[in-house]
Design a protein around this motif. Sequence first.
Motif, PDB file in Angstrom:
ATOM      1  N   GLN A  77       0.819  -1.212   0.000  1.00 15.66           N
ATOM      2  CA  GLN A  77       0.000   0.000   0.000  1.00 15.66           C
ATOM      3  C   GLN A  77       0.850   1.257   0.000  1.00 15.66           C
ATOM      4  O   GLN A  77       0.343   2.334  -0.274  1.00 15.66           O
ATOM      5  CB  GLN A  77      -0.923   0.003   1.216  1.00 15.66           C
ATOM      6  N   ALA A  78       2.107   1.132   0.322  1.00 15.41           N
ATOM      7  CA  ALA A  78       3.010   2.286   0.333  1.00 15.41           C
ATOM      8  C   ALA A  78       4.380   1.836  -0.128  1.00 15.41           C
ATOM      9  O   ALA A  78       4.746   0.666   0.004  1.00 15.41           O
ATOM     10  CB  ALA A  78       3.092   2.893   1.722  1.00 15.41           C
ATOM     11  N   GLY A  79       5.109   2.757  -0.671  1.00 12.76           N
ATOM     12  CA  GLY A  79       6.476   2.498  -1.078  1.00 12.76           C
ATOM     13  C   GLY A  79       7.383   3.509  -0.420  1.00 12.76           C
ATOM     14  O   GLY A  79       6.975   4.601  -0.036  1.00 12.76           O
ATOM     15  N   ASP A  80       8.647   3.147  -0.277  1.00  7.41           N
ATOM     16  CA  ASP A  80       9.625   3.978   0.392  1.00  7.41           C
ATOM     17  C   ASP A  80      10.875   4.031  -0.480  1.00  7.41           C
ATOM     18  O   ASP A  80      11.424   2.992  -0.838  1.00  7.41           O
ATOM     19  CB  ASP A  80       9.944   3.357   1.758  1.00  7.41           C
ATOM     20  N   VAL A  81      11.315   5.234  -0.853  1.00  2.00           N
ATOM     21  CA  VAL A  81      12.516   5.404  -1.645  1.00  2.00           C
ATOM     22  C   VAL A  81      13.565   6.063  -0.748  1.00  2.00           C
ATOM     23  O   VAL A  81      13.401   7.201  -0.317  1.00  2.00           O
ATOM     24  CB  VAL A  81      12.260   6.285  -2.890  1.00  2.00           C
ATOM     25  N   ASN A  82      14.625   5.319  -0.433  1.00  2.00           N
ATOM     26  CA  ASN A  82      15.731   5.824   0.391  1.00  2.00           C
ATOM     27  C   ASN A  82      16.932   6.062  -0.507  1.00  2.00           C
ATOM     28  O   ASN A  82      17.317   5.170  -1.273  1.00  2.00           O
ATOM     29  CB  ASN A  82      16.127   4.803   1.461  1.00  2.00           C
ATOM     30  N   ILE A  83      17.551   7.225  -0.381  1.00  2.00           N
ATOM     31  CA  ILE A  83      18.720   7.544  -1.193  1.00  2.00           C
ATOM     32  C   ILE A  83      19.821   8.075  -0.289  1.00  2.00           C
ATOM     33  O   ILE A  83      19.594   8.984   0.512  1.00  2.00           O
ATOM     34  CB  ILE A  83      18.383   8.579  -2.286  1.00  2.00           C
ATOM     35  N   ASP A  84      21.013   7.497  -0.431  1.00  2.00           N
ATOM     36  CA  ASP A  84      22.217   7.971   0.236  1.00  2.00           C
ATOM     37  C   ASP A  84      23.136   8.534  -0.830  1.00  2.00           C
ATOM     38  O   ASP A  84      23.345   7.897  -1.869  1.00  2.00           O
ATOM     39  CB  ASP A  84      22.943   6.838   0.954  1.00  2.00           C
ATOM     40  N   ALA A  85      23.703   9.698  -0.591  1.00  2.39           N
ATOM     41  CA  ALA A  85      24.628  10.314  -1.541  1.00  2.39           C
ATOM     42  C   ALA A  85      25.899  10.717  -0.803  1.00  2.39           C
ATOM     43  O   ALA A  85      25.840  11.460   0.181  1.00  2.39           O
ATOM     44  CB  ALA A  85      23.993  11.526  -2.208  1.00  2.39           C
ATOM     45  N   ASP A  86      27.019  10.189  -1.266  1.00  3.74           N
ATOM     46  CA  ASP A  86      28.329  10.597  -0.770  1.00  3.74           C
ATOM     47  C   ASP A  86      28.873  11.630  -1.747  1.00  3.74           C
ATOM     48  O   ASP A  86      28.858  11.394  -2.954  1.00  3.74           O
ATOM     49  CB  ASP A  86      29.287   9.414  -0.698  1.00  3.74           C
ATOM     50  N   TYR A  87      29.361  12.744  -1.240  1.00  4.33           N
ATOM     51  CA  TYR A  87      29.891  13.780  -2.120  1.00  4.33           C
ATOM     52  C   TYR A  87      31.295  14.166  -1.676  1.00  4.33           C
ATOM     53  O   TYR A  87      31.637  14.091  -0.505  1.00  4.33           O
ATOM     54  CB  TYR A  87      28.982  15.016  -2.146  1.00  4.33           C
ATOM     55  N   ARG A  88      32.098  14.560  -2.654  1.00  2.00           N
ATOM     56  CA  ARG A  88      33.452  15.034  -2.417  1.00  2.00           C
ATOM     57  C   ARG A  88      33.731  16.181  -3.384  1.00  2.00           C
ATOM     58  O   ARG A  88      33.497  16.058  -4.578  1.00  2.00           O
ATOM     59  CB  ARG A  88      34.471  13.938  -2.644  1.00  2.00           C
ATOM     60  N   LEU A  89      34.219  17.289  -2.856  1.00  2.00           N
ATOM     61  CA  LEU A  89      34.559  18.459  -3.664  1.00  2.00           C
ATOM     62  C   LEU A  89      36.072  18.586  -3.708  1.00  2.00           C
ATOM     63  O   LEU A  89      36.719  18.754  -2.676  1.00  2.00           O
ATOM     64  CB  LEU A  89      33.934  19.727  -3.068  1.00  2.00           C
TER      65      LEU A  89
END
Length: 182
Positions: free
Chosen positions: A108-120
């Motif tokens: 009945q529900a969905g869950d979208v999890n996103i992890d983002a690693d960033y480097r400048l």
Amino acid sequence: MLSSDQPVAPKARKAVKACGFAVLLSFGLSGCVEPLYGPKIGGVSIVPDMQAIKVEPIPDRIGHYLENELIFALNGTGSSPTPKYRLVVTVRERLSTPIVNTVTGEAQAGDVNIDADYRLYPIAGGGEPIASGNVTQFVVYDRSSQRLSNVRAARDAEIRNAKVLADQIRTRIAAALATRGS
């Protein structure tokens, strides 16, 4: 006896004193805060540095959304200044269905999890990153018995995640560049 002749209660006096103290304290601290994107005390702004960040390509569909949002968030002017920095982002996405109907067995529900690693990094060579970190965002969306509406809802959740992640990364990079320049 008139209402103006009545003595003021001690609690009311304390409340007025506390409000007055808070106002005086806020005036005293108002000079301590400087805008993140505006001119600094030395007259230097981080906006040109933010516009000079080149976002490296990010793979997959969520990477495409995040890359576009980052490019717009960092340099929404349409100009292409000479890059001073390059931003490398890696993304991990997890989909789950936290609520399942016990009668039909459908989610009945969905869950979208996103992890983002960033480097400048500075554009001229490797070395240690100027700014790095990890940001996480998740969005829950409703699912139905129609397959195409579920696909579109999941894609909309990814787009919303990408916008929030881009904003978080931009703010963290701006803070790192502002503290680096001072």
